[in-house]
Design a protein around this motif. Structure first.
Motif, PDB file in Angstrom:
ATOM      1  N   HIS A 105     -10.819   1.526   4.913  1.00 23.34           N
ATOM      2  CA  HIS A 105     -11.515   0.243   4.865  1.00 23.34           C
ATOM      3  C   HIS A 105     -10.730  -0.735   4.000  1.00 23.34           C
ATOM      4  N   PRO A 106     -10.715  -1.997   4.349  1.00 17.94           N
ATOM      5  CA  PRO A 106      -9.999  -2.979   3.527  1.00 17.94           C
ATOM      6  C   PRO A 106     -10.718  -3.179   2.195  1.00 17.94           C
ATOM      7  N   HIS A 107      -9.946  -3.574   1.212  1.00 21.00           N
ATOM      8  CA  HIS A 107     -10.518  -3.811  -0.113  1.00 21.00           C
ATOM      9  C   HIS A 107     -11.272  -5.133  -0.104  1.00 21.00           C
ATOM     10  N   VAL A 108     -12.454  -5.105  -0.666  1.00 20.27           N
ATOM     11  CA  VAL A 108     -13.300  -6.286  -0.745  1.00 20.27           C
ATOM     12  C   VAL A 108     -13.271  -6.786  -2.180  1.00 20.27           C
ATOM     13  N   PRO A 109     -13.060  -8.104  -2.372  1.00 19.89           N
ATOM     14  CA  PRO A 109     -13.049  -8.629  -3.741  1.00 19.89           C
ATOM     15  C   PRO A 109     -14.396  -8.391  -4.422  1.00 19.89           C
ATOM     16  N   GLY A 110     -14.361  -8.156  -5.708  1.00 23.91           N
ATOM     17  CA  GLY A 110     -15.577  -7.871  -6.455  1.00 23.91           C
ATOM     18  C   GLY A 110     -16.524  -9.056  -6.548  1.00 23.91           C
ATOM     19  N   ASP A 111     -15.975 -10.251  -6.545  1.00 23.30           N
ATOM     20  CA  ASP A 111     -16.818 -11.442  -6.688  1.00 23.30           C
ATOM     21  C   ASP A 111     -17.187 -12.051  -5.338  1.00 23.30           C
ATOM     22  N   LEU A 112     -17.053 -11.278  -4.272  1.00 22.94           N
ATOM     23  CA  LEU A 112     -17.341 -11.797  -2.938  1.00 22.94           C
ATOM     24  C   LEU A 112     -18.800 -12.243  -2.811  1.00 22.94           C
ATOM     25  N   THR A 113     -19.708 -11.474  -3.354  1.00 15.85           N
ATOM     26  CA  THR A 113     -21.129 -11.816  -3.263  1.00 15.85           C
ATOM     27  C   THR A 113     -21.420 -13.122  -3.992  1.00 15.85           C
ATOM     28  N   ALA A 114     -20.885 -13.264  -5.188  1.00 14.80           N
ATOM     29  CA  ALA A 114     -21.126 -14.482  -5.965  1.00 14.80           C
ATOM     30  C   ALA A 114     -20.549 -15.701  -5.255  1.00 14.80           C
ATOM     31  N   ARG A 115     -19.355 -15.553  -4.686  1.00 17.24           N
ATOM     32  CA  ARG A 115     -18.751 -16.674  -3.964  1.00 17.24           C
ATOM     33  C   ARG A 115     -19.554 -17.030  -2.720  1.00 17.24           C
ATOM     34  N   ALA A 116     -20.040 -16.015  -2.014  1.00 16.22           N
ATOM     35  CA  ALA A 116     -20.838 -16.263  -0.806  1.00 16.22           C
ATOM     36  C   ALA A 116     -22.149 -16.964  -1.152  1.00 16.22           C
ATOM     37  N   VAL A 117     -22.783 -16.537  -2.242  1.00 15.31           N
ATOM     38  CA  VAL A 117     -24.035 -17.172  -2.662  1.00 15.31           C
ATOM     39  C   VAL A 117     -23.783 -18.616  -3.071  1.00 15.31           C
ATOM     40  N   ALA A 118     -22.701 -18.852  -3.807  1.00 16.54           N
ATOM     41  CA  ALA A 118     -22.386 -20.217  -4.236  1.00 16.54           C
ATOM     42  C   ALA A 118     -22.100 -21.108  -3.033  1.00 16.54           C
ATOM     43  N   ARG A 119     -21.344 -20.590  -2.075  1.00 18.30           N
ATOM     44  CA  ARG A 119     -21.040 -21.383  -0.881  1.00 18.30           C
ATOM     45  C   ARG A 119     -22.303 -21.658  -0.067  1.00 18.30           C
ATOM     46  N   GLY A 120     -23.149 -20.661   0.069  1.00 14.58           N
ATOM     47  CA  GLY A 120     -24.398 -20.851   0.797  1.00 14.58           C
ATOM     48  C   GLY A 120     -25.295 -21.869   0.121  1.00 14.58           C
ATOM     49  N   THR A 121     -25.325 -21.836  -1.203  1.00  9.68           N
ATOM     50  CA  THR A 121     -26.129 -22.800  -1.956  1.00  9.68           C
ATOM     51  C   THR A 121     -25.610 -24.213  -1.751  1.00  9.68           C
ATOM     52  N   ARG A 122     -24.270 -24.353  -1.806  1.00 14.02           N
ATOM     53  CA  ARG A 122     -23.677 -25.676  -1.576  1.00 14.02           C
ATOM     54  C   ARG A 122     -23.989 -26.190  -0.175  1.00 14.02           C
ATOM     55  N   LEU A 123     -23.833 -25.322   0.813  1.00 13.58           N
ATOM     56  CA  LEU A 123     -24.096 -25.735   2.195  1.00 13.58           C
ATOM     57  C   LEU A 123     -25.560 -26.114   2.389  1.00 13.58           C
ATOM     58  N   ARG A 124     -26.458 -25.343   1.804  1.00 18.84           N
ATOM     59  CA  ARG A 124     -27.877 -25.649   1.928  1.00 18.84           C
ATOM     60  C   ARG A 124     -28.231 -26.969   1.250  1.00 18.84           C
ATOM     61  N   ARG A 125     -27.646 -27.194   0.083  1.00 20.62           N
ATOM     62  CA  ARG A 125     -27.902 -28.439  -0.644  1.00 20.62           C
ATOM     63  C   ARG A 125     -27.363 -29.635   0.142  1.00 20.62           C
ATOM     64  N   ASP A 145     -26.840 -29.780   3.438  1.00 20.78           N
ATOM     65  CA  ASP A 145     -27.668 -29.962   4.634  1.00 20.78           C
ATOM     66  C   ASP A 145     -28.991 -30.644   4.302  1.00 20.78           C
ATOM     67  N   ARG A 146     -29.585 -30.253   3.193  1.00 22.91           N
ATOM     68  CA  ARG A 146     -30.842 -30.868   2.776  1.00 22.91           C
ATOM     69  C   ARG A 146     -30.638 -32.346   2.467  1.00 22.91           C
ATOM     70  N   ALA A 147     -29.537 -32.687   1.792  1.00 23.18           N
ATOM     71  CA  ALA A 147     -29.254 -34.086   1.466  1.00 23.18           C
ATOM     72  C   ALA A 147     -29.012 -34.893   2.740  1.00 23.18           C
ATOM     73  N   LEU A 148     -28.251 -34.332   3.675  1.00 17.70           N
ATOM     74  CA  LEU A 148     -28.010 -35.038   4.934  1.00 17.70           C
ATOM     75  C   LEU A 148     -29.301 -35.243   5.722  1.00 17.70           C
ATOM     76  N   ARG A 149     -30.169 -34.242   5.712  1.00 18.41           N
ATOM     77  CA  ARG A 149     -31.443 -34.367   6.419  1.00 18.41           C
ATOM     78  C   ARG A 149     -32.303 -35.458   5.781  1.00 18.41           C
ATOM     79  N   ARG A 150     -32.325 -35.504   4.450  1.00 18.39           N
ATOM     80  CA  ARG A 150     -33.102 -36.547   3.764  1.00 18.39           C
ATOM     81  C   ARG A 150     -32.548 -37.929   4.071  1.00 18.39           C
ATOM     82  N   ILE A 151     -31.224 -38.061   4.061  1.00 19.29           N
ATOM     83  CA  ILE A 151     -30.600 -39.350   4.386  1.00 19.29           C
ATOM     84  C   ILE A 151     -30.947 -39.752   5.807  1.00 19.29           C
ATOM     85  N   TRP A 152     -30.883 -38.802   6.741  1.00 13.28           N
ATOM     86  CA  TRP A 152     -31.202 -39.086   8.142  1.00 13.28           C
ATOM     87  C   TRP A 152     -32.645 -39.580   8.288  1.00 13.28           C
ATOM     88  N   TRP A 153     -33.590 -38.885   7.658  1.00 12.93           N
ATOM     89  CA  TRP A 153     -34.990 -39.291   7.772  1.00 12.93           C
ATOM     90  C   TRP A 153     -35.231 -40.641   7.090  1.00 12.93           C
TER      91      TRP A 153
END
Length: 83
Positions: free
Chosen positions: A19-39, A41-49
């Motif tokens: 199996h390929p080696h997975v970086p140890g901070d992969l989960t933290a980076r994924a959570v941070a990226r998901g949080t940024r994307l969600r924030r 998207d929420r801002a764009l939706r508010r601007i649209w409305w």
């Protein structure tokens, strides 16, 4: 060796490989990226409305002032006869 056997061979080699080696901070980076994307998207939706509501208000104000449903007044007056 036919096509099916070649594919099966390739899959078997992939399964046997380690199996390929997975970086140890992969989960933290994924959570941070998901949080940024969600924030974002929420801002764009508010601007649209907000823009949609502003357009609706602008249309209502324009319609109440311009009254496009009324017949415009005649450009000339009828001739006066019999005076």
């Amino acid at each position: 060796m036919n096509r099916h056997e070649r594919k099966e061979d390739a899959v078997r080699r992939m399964m046997e490989a380690g199996h390929p080696h997975v970086p140890g901070d992969l989960t933290a980076r994924a959570v941070a990226r998901g949080t940024r994307l969600r924030r974002r998207d929420r801002a764009l939706r508010r601007i649209w409305w907000t823009l949609l509501a502003a357009a609706a208000v602008a249309f209502v104000v324009w319609a109440s002032v311009a009254r496009p449903w009324e017949v415009p007044p005649a450009g000339t007056t009828p001739p006066l006869e019999g005076w």
